[in-house]
Design a protein around this motif. Structure first.
Motif, PDB file in Angstrom:
ATOM      1  N   ALA A   1       0.832  -1.203   0.000  1.00 32.80           N
ATOM      2  CA  ALA A   1       0.000   0.000   0.000  1.00 32.80           C
ATOM      3  C   ALA A   1       0.869   1.257   0.000  1.00 32.80           C
ATOM      4  N   ASP A   2       2.013   1.212   0.738  1.00 30.79           N
ATOM      5  CA  ASP A   2       2.923   2.368   0.747  1.00 30.79           C
ATOM      6  C   ASP A   2       3.467   2.630  -0.657  1.00 30.79           C
ATOM      7  N   ILE A   3       3.768   1.551  -1.384  1.00 31.79           N
ATOM      8  CA  ILE A   3       4.262   1.715  -2.763  1.00 31.79           C
ATOM      9  C   ILE A   3       3.188   2.389  -3.629  1.00 31.79           C
ATOM     10  N   ILE A   4       1.932   1.911  -3.493  1.00 31.25           N
ATOM     11  CA  ILE A   4       0.823   2.500  -4.273  1.00 31.25           C
ATOM     12  C   ILE A   4       0.677   3.987  -3.929  1.00 31.25           C
ATOM     13  N   LYS A   5       0.700   4.288  -2.609  1.00 31.87           N
ATOM     14  CA  LYS A   5       0.508   5.684  -2.179  1.00 31.87           C
ATOM     15  C   LYS A   5       1.609   6.592  -2.701  1.00 31.87           C
ATOM     16  N   SER A   6       2.825   6.035  -2.862  1.00 30.51           N
ATOM     17  CA  SER A   6       3.918   6.904  -3.328  1.00 30.51           C
ATOM     18  C   SER A   6       4.078   6.840  -4.853  1.00 30.51           C
ATOM     19  N   GLY A   7       3.056   6.298  -5.539  1.00 30.66           N
ATOM     20  CA  GLY A   7       3.056   6.370  -7.014  1.00 30.66           C
ATOM     21  C   GLY A   7       3.755   5.202  -7.696  1.00 30.66           C
TER      22      GLY A   7
ATOM     23  N   ILE B   1      -7.093 -10.731  -1.213  1.00 31.38           N
ATOM     24  CA  ILE B   1      -5.810  -9.997  -1.219  1.00 31.38           C
ATOM     25  C   ILE B   1      -5.995  -8.682  -1.979  1.00 31.38           C
ATOM     26  N   ALA B   2      -6.714  -8.753  -3.101  1.00 29.49           N
ATOM     27  CA  ALA B   2      -6.980  -7.530  -3.881  1.00 29.49           C
ATOM     28  C   ALA B   2      -7.747  -6.530  -3.025  1.00 29.49           C
ATOM     29  N   GLN B   3      -8.783  -7.011  -2.351  1.00 27.39           N
ATOM     30  CA  GLN B   3      -9.581  -6.097  -1.510  1.00 27.39           C
ATOM     31  C   GLN B   3      -8.735  -5.481  -0.400  1.00 27.39           C
ATOM     32  N   ALA B   4      -7.891  -6.295   0.232  1.00 26.66           N
ATOM     33  CA  ALA B   4      -7.063  -5.783   1.336  1.00 26.66           C
ATOM     34  C   ALA B   4      -6.116  -4.693   0.826  1.00 26.66           C
ATOM     35  N   LEU B   5      -5.543  -4.926  -0.364  1.00 24.75           N
ATOM     36  CA  LEU B   5      -4.606  -3.944  -0.916  1.00 24.75           C
ATOM     37  C   LEU B   5      -5.310  -2.624  -1.256  1.00 24.75           C
ATOM     38  N   ILE B   6      -6.494  -2.723  -1.884  1.00 19.88           N
ATOM     39  CA  ILE B   6      -7.212  -1.500  -2.269  1.00 19.88           C
ATOM     40  C   ILE B   6      -7.604  -0.715  -1.007  1.00 19.88           C
ATOM     41  N   ARG B   7      -8.089  -1.444   0.004  1.00 20.80           N
ATOM     42  CA  ARG B   7      -8.468  -0.784   1.273  1.00 20.80           C
ATOM     43  C   ARG B   7      -7.272  -0.077   1.899  1.00 20.80           C
ATOM     44  N   ALA B   8      -6.137  -0.796   1.956  1.00 20.00           N
ATOM     45  CA  ALA B   8      -4.954  -0.225   2.609  1.00 20.00           C
ATOM     46  C   ALA B   8      -4.382   0.943   1.805  1.00 20.00           C
TER      47      ALA B   8
ATOM     48  N   LEU C   1      -1.781  -5.287 -12.668  1.00 21.37           N
ATOM     49  CA  LEU C   1      -0.628  -4.430 -12.393  1.00 21.37           C
ATOM     50  C   LEU C   1      -1.170  -3.127 -11.831  1.00 21.37           C
ATOM     51  N   GLY C   2      -1.058  -2.966 -10.500  1.00 19.52           N
ATOM     52  CA  GLY C   2      -1.750  -1.887  -9.820  1.00 19.52           C
ATOM     53  C   GLY C   2      -0.932  -0.632  -9.581  1.00 19.52           C
TER      54      GLY C   2
END
Ligand code: AMP
Ligand code: MG
Length: 349
Positions: free
Chosen positions: A22-28, A129-136, A41-42
């Motif tokens: 989630a930190d990786i997603i948040k930082s782009g 796992i997908a749901q947990a990642l999107i939530r986080a 590929l998210g």
């Protein structure tokens, strides 16, 4: 870039890994993760630079829009300008699940994510796992299939690693995908709902809920020059292994006979593969048989299709003959992918 790979058990999700992702997603950055359809590929779907990175990692043409993945129905309304009645009915029946809907988009969705269109594709996946990642991640995640553009979609983390290692930040390995074909796409933004890409939520299931559902021509046949599919991605060559693929379809005995006849005509230096069902697997001679699943359980065929197409490459097969299926129910989605892999080369017997 070094791609980190972590195994996660969907029955006992390791929140430390999800937090890192989630930190990786948040930082782009970019994280590949499992869904019930194929690996995605998210990246942060509301961050234009993350979307640009997704196109670059996949080598995807920038006019081919991304699907936004949500983990709660409340995330839908900020992304769209209206939620039509048909969408509410489909969401009640099939979300969370392997169904993507096309809506008129709101200004919150960057043009980089929507490929310049004024519509947006949204899906609420069921995979935990997908749901947990999107939530986080706290944001809708844009996630096309995690393959190099043009290659078969990945249904296992090893497929993602093969295509994208070194180009993305992380891969979450959650095992094999349950359905194995990309989501069904339905456009609900117009007067009459229209099927743009067939998948595990079948046309028959959609019609049961909505009554009339049209089918875009690109779902069943090759388009003429100048014609455009309603889902931009459907115009690109897809799923092709390096081998030449030919589909043979018709009465079971005639089909097996025809495939054996075609095998006998291939130059002897070439390696031949047959993508065969369980029921016919012992009837082919002088070739490598790739068993795809059972005719009685089309779900097994859907789940194995992309793995078999990738196997043709690993096994350096030059020429592939594939058994064709009937185009009803799940057969419509399987044949849609297989026809593209074969460049629409079908012999009817
Ligand atoms: P993938 O993410 O690889 O499964 O591909 C997504 C598919 O959804 C592609 O075929 C896109 O063209 C299609 N798609 C995404 N957004 C839209 C949209 N707004 N309208 C029509 N098709 C879309
Ligand atoms: Mg794709």
């Amino acid at each position: 870039m070094k791609t980190q790979i972590f195994k996660v058990d969907s029955d006992n999700i390791d929140n430390t890994v999800i937090g890192k992702a989630a930190d990786i997603i948040k930082s782009g950055g970019l994280v590949a993760f499992p869904t019930e359809t194929v690996y995605g590929l998210g990246g942060d779907g509301l961050n234009p630079s993350a979307s640009v990175k997704i196109y670059a990692a996949k080598g995807r043409p920038s006019d081919n829009p991304l699907i936004l993945h949500i983990s709660d129905l409340s995330q839908l309304s900020p992304l769209v300008s209206e939620i039509p009645e048909n969408a509410k009915k489909l969401a009640r029946e099939f979300w969370p699940g392997p169904l993507t809907m096309i809506f008129k988009k709101s200004d919150a969705v960057p043009k980089e994510t929507s490929g310049g269109l004024n519509t947006v594709a949204v899906r609420f996946p069921e995979n935990r796992i997908a749901q947990a990642l999107i939530r986080a991640g706290g944001t809708p995640i844009a996630a096309p299939s995690a393959n190099t553009s043009g290659r078969p979609s990945p249904t296992r983390a090893s497929h993602v690693e093969f295509d994208l290692s070194g180009k993305i930040d992380m891969i979450i390995d959650g095992g094999a995908c349950e359905f194995g074909l990309e989501s069904t796409i339905v456009d609900v933004s117009g007067e009459v709902p229209c099927l743009l890409r067939p998948g595990s939520i079948t046309l028959e299931m959609l019609r049961e809920v909505l009554g009339r559902v049209d089918v875009d021509k690109a779902v069943v046949s090759k388009l003429d020059t100048g014609e455009l599919p309603k889902a931009p991605g459907m115009k690109y060559t897809h799923y092709s292994p390096s081998a030449d693929v030919v589909i043979v379809r018709g009465d079971r005995d005639k089909m097996v006979h025809k495939i054996n006849e075609l095998i006998s005509q291939v130059e002897s230096s070439l390696k031949i593969g047959v993508i065969a069902t369980e029921e016919n697997k012992d009837r082919y001679k002088n070739c490598e048989v790739l068993v795809i699943g059972s005719i009685k359980e089309p779900g097994t065929i859907a789940a194995n299709l992309f793995k078999m197409l990738r196997k043709c490459d690993y096994h350096k097969i030059d020429k592939v003959f594939a058994e064709g299926l009937c185009e009803d129910e799940l057969g419509l989605a399987i044949m849609n992918r297989l026809k593209k892999a074969a460049g629409y080369c079908i012999i009817e017997v």
